[in-house]
Design an enzyme around this catalytic site. Structure first.
Site, short mmCIF file in Angstrom:
data_model
loop_
_atom_site.label_atom_id
_atom_site.label_comp_id
_atom_site.label_asym_id
_atom_site.label_seq_id
_atom_site.Cartn_x
_atom_site.Cartn_y
_atom_site.Cartn_z
N ASP A 72 1.02 -1.37 0.04
CA ASP A 72 -0.14 0.01 -0.05
C ASP A 72 0.96 1.44 -0.09
O ASP A 72 0.77 2.23 0.89
CB ASP A 72 -1.05 -0.08 1.23
CG ASP A 72 -1.85 -1.28 1.24
OD1 ASP A 72 -2.97 -0.98 0.94
OD2 ASP A 72 -1.44 -2.35 1.47
N HIS A 106 -3.06 -4.03 2.47
CA HIS A 106 -4.52 -3.72 2.63
C HIS A 106 -4.85 -2.82 3.98
O HIS A 106 -5.53 -1.90 3.91
CB HIS A 106 -5.38 -4.91 2.53
CG HIS A 106 -6.84 -4.65 2.16
ND1 HIS A 106 -7.23 -3.94 1.01
CD2 HIS A 106 -7.89 -5.27 2.57
CE1 HIS A 106 -8.42 -3.66 0.95
NE2 HIS A 106 -9.01 -4.90 1.69
N VAL A 107 -4.59 -3.52 5.24
CA VAL A 107 -4.59 -2.65 6.33
C VAL A 107 -3.56 -1.82 6.50
O VAL A 107 -2.49 -2.27 6.40
CB VAL A 107 -4.74 -3.81 7.50
CG1 VAL A 107 -4.84 -2.81 8.90
CG2 VAL A 107 -5.93 -4.54 7.39
N HIS A 108 -3.69 -0.41 6.74
CA HIS A 108 -2.65 0.52 6.88
C HIS A 108 -2.31 0.52 8.05
O HIS A 108 -2.03 1.67 8.68
CB HIS A 108 -3.03 1.83 6.18
CG HIS A 108 -3.81 1.75 4.86
ND1 HIS A 108 -4.52 2.89 4.25
CD2 HIS A 108 -3.56 0.82 3.74
CE1 HIS A 108 -4.97 2.46 3.12
NE2 HIS A 108 -4.30 1.21 2.78
N HIS A 168 -2.74 -9.67 -1.14
CA HIS A 168 -3.06 -8.20 -0.66
C HIS A 168 -3.86 -8.30 0.62
O HIS A 168 -3.42 -7.74 1.69
CB HIS A 168 -3.91 -7.65 -1.66
CG HIS A 168 -4.00 -6.01 -1.43
ND1 HIS A 168 -2.89 -5.07 -0.97
CD2 HIS A 168 -5.08 -5.25 -1.42
CE1 HIS A 168 -3.43 -4.01 -0.77
NE2 HIS A 168 -4.87 -4.03 -0.71
N HIS A 187 -11.28 -3.41 7.32
CA HIS A 187 -11.03 -4.79 6.54
C HIS A 187 -11.02 -6.13 7.61
O HIS A 187 -10.48 -6.89 7.06
CB HIS A 187 -9.72 -4.74 5.77
CG HIS A 187 -9.46 -3.48 4.80
ND1 HIS A 187 -10.63 -3.17 3.87
CD2 HIS A 187 -8.60 -2.47 4.83
CE1 HIS A 187 -10.14 -2.09 3.30
NE2 HIS A 187 -9.00 -1.49 3.91
N ASP A 219 -1.85 -2.81 -3.93
CA ASP A 219 -2.18 -1.26 -3.86
C ASP A 219 -0.80 -0.47 -4.27
O ASP A 219 -0.40 0.29 -3.10
CB ASP A 219 -2.67 -0.90 -2.46
CG ASP A 219 -4.31 -1.27 -2.20
OD1 ASP A 219 -4.58 -1.88 -3.33
OD2 ASP A 219 -4.96 -0.85 -1.34
N ASN A 253 -6.90 -4.00 -4.49
CA ASN A 253 -8.01 -3.42 -4.80
C ASN A 253 -7.77 -2.03 -5.32
O ASN A 253 -8.74 -1.81 -6.22
CB ASN A 253 -9.00 -3.24 -3.47
CG ASN A 253 -8.48 -2.31 -2.28
OD1 ASN A 253 -7.17 -2.71 -1.91
ND2 ASN A 253 -9.10 -1.28 -1.75
#
Length: 512
Positions: free
Chosen positions: A200, A373-375, A336, A346, A227, A254
């Site tokens: 990400d 995905h999770v920041h 991801h 998420h 990402d 995504n």
């Protein structure tokens, strides 16, 4: 299994433990043999920004610095242990209501390469393409790319430095000289020097700090777990100083999904980056595998069919069956969205994928799983089916590369933060949210404390470095961006220790 075999396995198992304990004593770094660990949360430091704005396209790291048909956005990707993909872009991308695509045949795709600077003893030729984006949203302009070139160069020797140029020599429009070093051949005693794991990333000021930190850590390859960016040309220029010398292996996230007039596509992701899909037998850029020394990497797609009746699952089963753990002892997977995640963001979003695929990965004893995905950052204890298991993978979330959506700080186990059943609906696949069926959270959708499978979590931007020591031991280090100017500083560090005599032996019995 007879008593003699059990005795031999036990002896080797204890040797592994003693070796790992010696590492611990020498380095004062914990190992997974010390786990499962009591869950730890390092709270978000409010003195740091939760996020930052996107860099403007006229930023020195994003603007175009070549003219006409000279190459830019140069990148590398592993094709096989003896071959490498070289990719780049030429010509001008166009943005407007009536865009006219360039002709890919107007510029040739060549790579000159050799073992000495300025002496290119080999040449490779490849293919080129363009793509056009027709956006169905009022006020949003259409886009057509520059010419994207991909050349596969073969016959490379392992652990060898190569110098190369790319472009079209007939114009002439060749790039400046770049250099890369090939990875070792598959084998239990040879590994990439240092592997960077990034998720990400985006294109913000935080992204800049992350990449500066990665470059300082000098990786021999990069794993990009989805990402990447929605601003592809600027991102390609931003990344070129790193990925023109170190191969980058990507998987879709995504944000690689692009709504078009024709429907949902992944045109940018599919067109811009070469991956070893044909080489690994998947024939799909959404999932593939490759070897890097004694590591077999499996890159999985969460935004295409992952059901046990589908093509990806069938390919994965065959790929895992063919892995020779004598040659590639380490088995690492990446995709991801995380399956194990204690953040509100998420939470249980890709539970369907976990239910379809987790047992297969466990059966073949995957060692480590990387996701984004999770920041934020989170490292799990070894786990299988939400139960602590010494043979389960170590799941690690590194979705903290720096993108514009800011850092995630809310945990699902804290009062008021447990998502509702209607939250966290995936862009692809079904919804399989579950209440836990056993353990301290039995009957609940969320834990009321940090889950026992979550070993450590922190909301900070950063990246990870994996350094495989030998066939049973690898050092994992998570580097926080705020530590970039500190010597030998890190946010999390642990030796991941494999137990092949305990876990692989039981796997072989199940498979047979």
């Amino acid at each position: 299994m007879n008593h003699l075999k059990l005795l031999l396995l036990a002896n080797t198992f204890f040797i592994t433990i003693i070796t790992s304990q010696t590492l611990l004593a020498q380095n004062q770094i914990p190992t997974t043999l010390d786990g499962p660990f009591k869950p730890v949360t390092r709270r978000f430091d409010p003195s740091f920004r939760r996020g930052s704005d996107d860099l403007p396209m006229n930023h020195p790291r994003l603007k175009k610095n070549v003219t006409s048909n000279f190459p830019e956005q140069i990148s590398l990707a592993i094709s096989s242990p003896t071959s490498m993909w070289v990719s780049w872009v030429t010509g001008e991308a166009q943005i407007g209501s009536n865009v006219i695509p360039l002709d890919p045949a107007s510029v040739a795709s060549e790579v000159w390469y050799g073992k000495e600077s300025g002496k290119y003893t080999s040449r490779g030729k490849g293919d080129s393409t363009i793509y056009t984006q027709l956006y169905p949203f009022e006020g949003l302009l259409n886009y057509t790319s520059g010419i994207i070139h991909h050349v596969r160069i073969d016959g490379l020797e392992p652990d060898t430095k190569y110098f190369y140029k790319c472009g079209d020599s007939s114009i002439p429009a060749m790039s400046e000289e770049h250099v890369f070093e090939t990875l070792p051949l598959p084998g239990p005693n040879a590994y990439p020097r240092r592997i960077a794991i990034i998720g990400d990333l985006g294109l913000t000021s935080n992204s800049s700090t992350t990449i500066d930190h990665v470059i300082a850590n000098d990786p021999s390859m990069i794993l990009m777990v989805g990402d990447l960016t929605p601003r592809w040309d600027g991102w390609g220029r931003f990344m070129e100083p790193l990925i023109s010398s170190s191969p980058m292996m990507v998987i879709e996230g995504n944000h690689e999904i692009e709504p078009q007039v024709s429907g949902i596509t992944f045109k940018s992701y599919l067109s811009r980056y070469a991956v070893p899909s044909e080489e690994s037998g998947s024939n799909s850029n959404f999932y593939y595998s490759f070897d890097a020394g004694g590591i077999h990497f499996v890159m999985l797609g969460a935004y295409v069919d992952y059901n046990s009746t589908g093509a990806q699952y069938s390919w994965l089963k065959k790929d895992l069956y063919q892995v020779d753990r004598a040659k590639t002892p380490w088995l690492v997977a990446a995709w991801h969205p995380p399956w194990y995640n204690s953040y509100s963001s998420h939470y249980q979003e890709f539970e369907c994928m976990r239910q379809e695929m987790e047992e297969l990965l466990y059966q073949y004893r995957v060692d480590i799983v990387f996701s984004g995905h999770v920041h934020a950052y989170e490292r799990m204890n070894r786990v299988f089916n939400y139960t602590l298991d010494p043979c389960g993978p170590v799941y690690i979330t590194v979705g903290d590369g720096g993108n514009i959506e800011k850092i995630d700080v809310d945990h699902a186990d804290e009062p008021g933060n447990c998502p509702s059943a209607g939250d966290n609906i995936p862009e692809f696949g079904g919804v399989c949210h579950i209440n836990f069926s056993s353990g301290p959270a039995e009957g609940k959708f969320c834990w009321d404390k940090q889950p026992e499978w979550s070993a450590f979590r922190e909301s900070s931007f950063g990246h990870g470095i994996l350094e495989v020591v030998n066939s049973t031991c690898a050092l994992w280090t998570w580097h926080r961006n705020q530590d970039i100017y500190k010597d030998d500083s890190h946010g999390d560090q642990i030796y991941v220790v494999r137990l092949p005599e305990l876990c692989i032996a039981s796997t072989l019995e199940v498979i047979s």
